[in-house]
Design a protein around this motif. Structure first.
Motif, short mmCIF file in Angstrom:
data_model
loop_
_atom_site.label_atom_id
_atom_site.label_comp_id
_atom_site.label_asym_id
_atom_site.label_seq_id
_atom_site.Cartn_x
_atom_site.Cartn_y
_atom_site.Cartn_z
N PHE A 87 11.86 25.81 -23.60
CA PHE A 87 11.99 25.13 -24.89
C PHE A 87 13.38 24.53 -25.01
O PHE A 87 14.38 25.19 -24.71
CB PHE A 87 11.76 26.14 -26.03
N THR A 94 8.67 21.81 -26.25
CA THR A 94 8.24 22.93 -25.43
C THR A 94 7.62 22.38 -24.15
O THR A 94 6.81 21.44 -24.20
CB THR A 94 7.21 23.80 -26.16
N SER A 96 5.44 21.91 -20.72
CA SER A 96 4.19 22.24 -20.05
C SER A 96 4.55 22.84 -18.69
O SER A 96 5.65 22.62 -18.19
CB SER A 96 3.32 21.00 -19.87
N TYR A 203 -0.81 24.69 -17.89
CA TYR A 203 -0.71 24.65 -19.35
C TYR A 203 -0.16 23.31 -19.79
O TYR A 203 0.94 22.90 -19.37
CB TYR A 203 0.20 25.77 -19.86
N ASN A 205 1.14 21.45 -22.95
CA ASN A 205 1.59 21.75 -24.31
C ASN A 205 1.12 20.69 -25.31
O ASN A 205 0.79 21.01 -26.45
CB ASN A 205 3.12 21.87 -24.34
N ASP A 206 1.11 19.43 -24.87
CA ASP A 206 0.72 18.38 -25.80
C ASP A 206 -0.75 18.47 -26.20
O ASP A 206 -1.16 18.04 -27.28
CB ASP A 206 1.01 17.00 -25.19
N GLY A 208 -2.43 21.54 -25.96
CA GLY A 208 -2.73 22.91 -26.33
C GLY A 208 -3.85 23.50 -25.50
O GLY A 208 -4.76 24.15 -26.01
N ASP A 231 -1.99 27.14 -28.33
CA ASP A 231 -0.64 26.61 -28.41
C ASP A 231 0.33 27.77 -28.12
O ASP A 231 0.42 28.72 -28.89
CB ASP A 231 -0.38 26.05 -29.81
N LEU A 232 1.04 27.67 -27.01
CA LEU A 232 1.95 28.74 -26.59
C LEU A 232 3.38 28.53 -27.09
O LEU A 232 4.29 29.27 -26.71
CB LEU A 232 1.97 28.86 -25.07
N SER A 233 3.58 27.53 -27.96
CA SER A 233 4.94 27.20 -28.40
C SER A 233 5.64 28.39 -29.05
O SER A 233 6.86 28.56 -28.92
CB SER A 233 4.91 26.03 -29.39
N LEU A 236 6.70 30.82 -26.00
CA LEU A 236 7.58 30.36 -24.94
C LEU A 236 8.98 30.19 -25.50
O LEU A 236 9.26 29.24 -26.25
CB LEU A 236 7.07 29.05 -24.33
N THR A 264 7.76 22.76 -14.23
CA THR A 264 7.68 22.49 -15.66
C THR A 264 7.76 20.98 -15.85
O THR A 264 8.29 20.25 -15.00
CB THR A 264 8.83 23.17 -16.43
#
Length: 685
Positions: A87, A94, A96, A203, A205-206, A208, A231-233, A236, A264
């Motif tokens: 992050f 955050t 991916s 994963y 992130n955009d 989810g 959503d892992l925001s 993480l 990442t």
């Protein structure tokens, strides 16, 4: 007129380096506040990873659980050393991530299976949970302590965690009750097949979305075995550690990680720095050229041509002189710089001023011990990066001291085991060599074991047994579970330190030797401490894992009997060898009488007898009859039968070559006996 002194070449080099770095930094329009990473490990090394619990490294492959022929319970973890950014608070992004790894789950007994392994992200780099269904992720007594995001590959149906079957994949977030699971049998994957399996975890992130795929081949299947909209925001953190864990509970299942890739993505580069546009084009004054005569033009042309040649030539001459002077200065510190470069990813480098202050100027009141390397001081370090109390080993520069220093540092810096003294850092300065270790509040085993009556706490039986097991565990690691076998060569009670809970921590690697597992030991000058040296080591000078086993046997007899390896009898003033004394009692069927009388019989008689017999089997004069440290650990853990110990101490005859000179003694070559003219036979009783 004032003339400034010319800048020294070293300072000039630093100045130029800083100038260029600043110049390029400010001229680079694509600097990012957080960077994506790309890791690719076709094999594992101790330089990049930390091993916890039962995990070990062999031939570039990580074993997470012990390789045993009998069922056992345990847990192991391997963690990538460097924290990874997930992050970026500056851009509020955050990351991916995608990872793939190949693994295999093996079993000598197919009916004895469980429990599985997991890939995890954690804010803690000391994650090691309990055995069994906890998969080494969670402590059974503190279920909510560890924070993590994990993908479990479970090989046991545990109803306590609502497992669907004994062959599934699941997403776990701070709990072993999976958010969602996938049945691997539906995909034709059997985790317990023993085959190499590749797993992909992606994963986005955009979107989810988290997908998990598995295959026996290196080609990623189109359809994932597990797909979760999540959503892992919130889970993480800014930086987290990445690793693998596994566990067993009464099984012989082994869990191996063979390769690993991790990336990442999604971090946005910072906006390019804008160039100043506060001056318009029309405000620029243009000066017209001044015409000149043709003759003067030719003259100036010749001068310009001369300067055009002489200028670069002069520049290169200056550059060559500067390079020559700099190389001469750098040559003297090349070895030290090379040495430091090897440790950039390892322990911290302390400043001499910091360590001098922490030990009150190396005051005599701070001395806590002496060894072959030098003097050991207690240090109070105020830096928040390390513990408040440490032990500093200090040595003056000498050939022997530096050799031992480099040996100890290069070996222990790459080792990770709960029963090793942890190296915090090092320093090479002021003509001195210093190592910084965790401070062991209870000192060395010999001081605790042989302290004067009433001066401290007597080691009770449970502590003594725990010390024997811990020392066996770390020697098993050094001999059989490292990428390169480590022979300690100086195992004694003085080099076994005790932490606050009286757990054994092996230290002092100044005499240690590294060797490949498939290579025979090299003959060398005998080193170590009398009373702990194996007979064949005294005669041939060859340090092997079996010479370490002999020394361990002597230490264990000391722990059980409370007597030194060689003691003078008060009555006759005769020197008595501890191994001979215990073996004599064993021959008479009275071995239990060897137990330390200060324990006042407060011990389990069968456990005491077993410990004494293990000590004798390790101290067998015949090295071929000594057990391996792995076998010793299994015996002490009640996972293997005790070896038969003969009633009479075996005798052994050595036929060996007597060196003719000191050069022959210290020779590293393996010369045949026929090259020597003097042959001796020595009988060891």
């Amino acid at each position: 007129m004032y003339y400034s002194a010319p800048m020294p070449p070293r300072k000039l080099l630093v100045f130029l380096t800083i100038f260029l770095a600043v110049h390029f930094a400010f001229s680079d329009p694509s600097l990012a506040s957080a960077n994506d990473i790309n890791l690719d490990f076709l094999s594992f090394t101790l330089r990049n990873f930390t091993l916890l619990g039962d995990s070990y490294l062999r031939n570039g492959v990580v074993g997470l659980t012990r390789e045993l022929g009998v069922p056992s319970s345990g847990a192991g973890t391997v963690i990538y050393n460097e924290p990874i950014t997930f992050f970026d608070p500056e851009s509020n992004v955050t990351a991916s991530f995608s990872t793939s790894f190949s693994f295999s789950i093996l079993n000598v007994n197919p009916s004895s299976y469980g429990d599985g392994l997991a890939f995890f992200l954690s804010p803690d780099n000391q994650t090691l949970g309990s055995p069994g269904g906890y998969l080494g992720l969670v402590n059974s007594s503190q279920l909510t302590k560890n924070k993590f995001v994990a993908i479990e590959l479970d090989t046991r149906l545990d109803t306590h965690f609502n497992d669907p079957n004994d062959n599934h994949v699941g997403l776990d977030i701070e709990s072993l009750n999976s958010i969602k699971t996938g049945d691997l049998l539906l995909q034709g994957i059997d985790l317990k097949s023993g085959n190499s399996i590749t797993a992909w975890i992606d994963y986005a992130n955009d979107r989810g979305k988290l997908n998990v795929s598995l295959s026996y081949s290196s080609f990623k299947p189109k359809k994932p075995v597990l797909s979760v909209d999540i959503d892992l925001s919130d889970y993480l953190k800014e930086v987290m550690y990445v690793g693998f864990s596994a566990s067993t509970e009464g099984s012989t299942e082994r869990h191996l990680i063979e390769t690993w890739r991790f990336t990442t993505s999604g971090f946005v580069a910072a906006r390019p720095r804008s160039r100043p546009h506060n001056v318009s084009d029309t405000s620029v004054t243009v000066t017209p050229p001044i015409p000149a005569s043709s003759s003067s033009g030719k003259h100036h042309s010749r001068i310009g041509f001369g300067f055009g040649i002489a200028g670069p030539a002069f520049f290169f001459v200056v550059l060559a002189v500067f390079g020559f002077v700099s190389l001469r200065k750098l040559r003297g510190i090349r070895k030290q710089m090379s040495f430091k470069a090897e440790l950039l990813t390892g322990p911290r480098e302390f400043t001499y001023k910091e360590l001098k202050s922490a030990t009150k100027g190396f005051h005599s009141s701070r001395i806590i011990g002496h060894g072959a390397f030098g003097t050991v001081y207690k240090a109070i370090i105020t830096s928040s990066k390390v513990g408040t109390t440490a032990a500093v080993k200090r040595s003056k520069h000498s050939h022997e001291g530096k050799t031992e220093f480099l040996s100890e540092l290069s070996i222990i810096a790459g080792l990770r085991h709960k029963n090793l003294v942890q190296l915090q850092g090092w320093c090479v300065a002021e003509g001195e060599l210093l190592l910084v270790y965790d401070f062991m509040p209870n000192g060395s085993l010999d001081k605790v074991l042989y302290q004067e009556s009433g001066q401290g706490t007597l080691l009770d039986w449970s502590h003594r047994l725990n010390i024997a097991v811990g020392l066996a565990s770390v020697l098993t690691y050094l001999h059989q579970e490292c990428e390169q076998k480590v022979i300690h060569r100086d195992i004694k009670t003085g080099n076994v330190l005790l932490d606050g809970s009286f757990n054994a921590r092996l230290g002092d690697f100044g005499l240690a030797k590294l060797m490949d597992h498939d290579k025979s030991p090299v003959s060398t000058l005998t080193a170590g401490t009398m009373g702990y040296l194996a007979p064949e080591y005294l005669q041939y000078g060859k340090a092997t894992d079996k010479t370490d086993v002999f020394s361990y046997g002597v230490v264990i007899l000391e722990v059980a009997c409370g007597r030194r390896p060689i003691e003078r009898e008060p009555e006759s003033l005769k020197m008595v060898n501890l191994v001979d004394w215990v073996w004599g009692l064993h021959a008479e069927g009275r071995i239990i009488e060897a137990a330390d009388t200060r324990l006042n019989g407060e011990f389990e008689e069968e456990e005491m007898k077993k410990l004494l017999l293990v000590g004798l089997s390790c101290a067998n004069p015949d090295s071929a009859k000594r057990p391996s440290m792995r076998r010793v650990l299994q015996i002490l853990d009640n996972e293997a039968e005790l070896l038969a110990v003969p009633k009479m101490k075996p005798s052994i005859t050595f036929s060996y070559c007597l060196p003719l000179s000191l050069d022959d003694i210290v020779s590293e070559g393996e010369e045949e006996c026929e090259t020597h003219t003097s042959l001796c036979e020595i009988k060891i009783d």
